[in-house]
Design an enzyme around this catalytic site. Structure first.
Site, PDB file in Angstrom:
ATOM      1  N   ASP A   8      -4.749   1.266  -4.246  1.00  0.00           N
ATOM      2  CA  ASP A   8      -5.468   1.622  -3.029  1.00  0.00           C
ATOM      3  C   ASP A   8      -6.651   0.682  -2.881  1.00  0.00           C
ATOM      4  O   ASP A   8      -7.463   0.536  -3.806  1.00  0.00           O
ATOM      5  CB  ASP A   8      -5.951   3.071  -3.088  1.00  0.00           C
ATOM      6  CG  ASP A   8      -4.810   4.074  -2.969  1.00  0.00           C
ATOM      7  OD1 ASP A   8      -3.650   3.632  -2.828  1.00  0.00           O
ATOM      8  OD2 ASP A   8      -5.081   5.280  -3.030  1.00  0.00           O
ATOM      9  N   ASP A 129       1.365  12.725   5.733  1.00  0.00           N
ATOM     10  CA  ASP A 129       0.196  13.190   4.993  1.00  0.00           C
ATOM     11  C   ASP A 129      -0.183  14.563   5.526  1.00  0.00           C
ATOM     12  O   ASP A 129      -0.361  14.735   6.734  1.00  0.00           O
ATOM     13  CB  ASP A 129      -0.972  12.229   5.182  1.00  0.00           C
ATOM     14  CG  ASP A 129      -0.598  10.797   4.817  1.00  0.00           C
ATOM     15  OD1 ASP A 129       0.220  10.622   3.893  1.00  0.00           O
ATOM     16  OD2 ASP A 129      -1.113   9.868   5.456  1.00  0.00           O
TER      17      ASP A 129
END
Length: 239
Positions: A8, A129
């Site tokens: 990330d 998500d």
């Protein structure tokens, strides 16, 4: 089941967030390409990359870091974060990303997902998500009333390569993945489902694998913290 080590990216660094909070970022390194090379050396088959700044900005921000990774490794990588138009999709695929992940646009512009999946077979994934089973967008900052399963089913005939299901409240929390919800989603659709969020141990990976329906799992913090040994995990899953 494929294990995807996660990188990330925030401000050019490798970080992990806690439950999607950009203010709760832990920095694990300032050389993402070196981290990618280490994951490849450990034997991974894929990498999972996220441009966190891009997810909030709506356009790529950590492009230099992504390109450095692509220049350093030979394993395929999937990338999400800030990819919201066809030009950006095409640019990343041309630069060597194997699969792009479309999240926000899956809600706001689903026709773009369909168009991209037709144009680039096998190279478009949808990021789902969710909090409490409902989809969140724009870097998880905005919540909707759309149920994850409903959105997933809407892409059944689109040619999407994979669905990446993240339980936001488990992401980075090291509390274990939502195995039941992930398996339920995988059984509800024909598209391969990749689990994300909460994977903290080899036992978590085995639990996902043993559902018999989950195609892959993403792990980040557990690998950086040392709670999960990538080489051992890969060997166990392949065995």
């Amino acid at each position: 089941m494929i294990l995807y080590p996660a990188i990330d990216l925030k401000d050019g660094q490798c970080v992990r967030l806690l439950k999607g909070d950009m203010e709760a970022a832990t920095v694990f390194g300032d050389d993402p390409a070196a981290q990618a090379a280490a994951f490849e050396a450990a034997g991974c088959d894929w990498l999972h990359l996220v441009d966190l700044n891009g997810a909030f900005a709506g356009q790529p921000v950590n492009g230099d870091a992504v390109e450095a990774i692509l220049g350093r490794v030979s394993v395929p990588a999937q990338l999400g974060g800030g990819i919201r138009d066809m030009a950006t999709i095409e640019r990343w695929l041309e630069r060597g990303i194997a699969r792009v992940i479309l999240g926000t646009v899956a809600v706001e512009a689903p026709d773009l997902v369909r168009e991209a999946a037709r144009a680039f077979p096998g190279r478009i994934a949808v990021g789902l998500d969710a909090r409490d089973g409902r989809v969140a967008t724009r870097g998880w900052a905005e919540e909707t009333d759309i149920k994850v399963t409903e959105l997933a089913r809407s892409f059944e005939d689109a040619g999407v390569a994979a669905l990446i299901y993240t339980d936001i409240d488990r992401d980075g929390a090291m509390g274990g993945p939502n195995v039941a919800a992930t398996a339920a989603l995988a059984r509800a659709v024909d598209i391969p489902v990749i689990a994300s969020g909460g994977v903290a141990s080899l036992g978590d990976l085995v639990a996902l694998r043993d559902t018999g329906v989950v195609a892959g799992a993403i792990s980040g913090r557990a690998l950086y913290d040392g709670a999960l040994d990538l080489g051992a995990a890969l060997e166990a899953l392949r065995g």
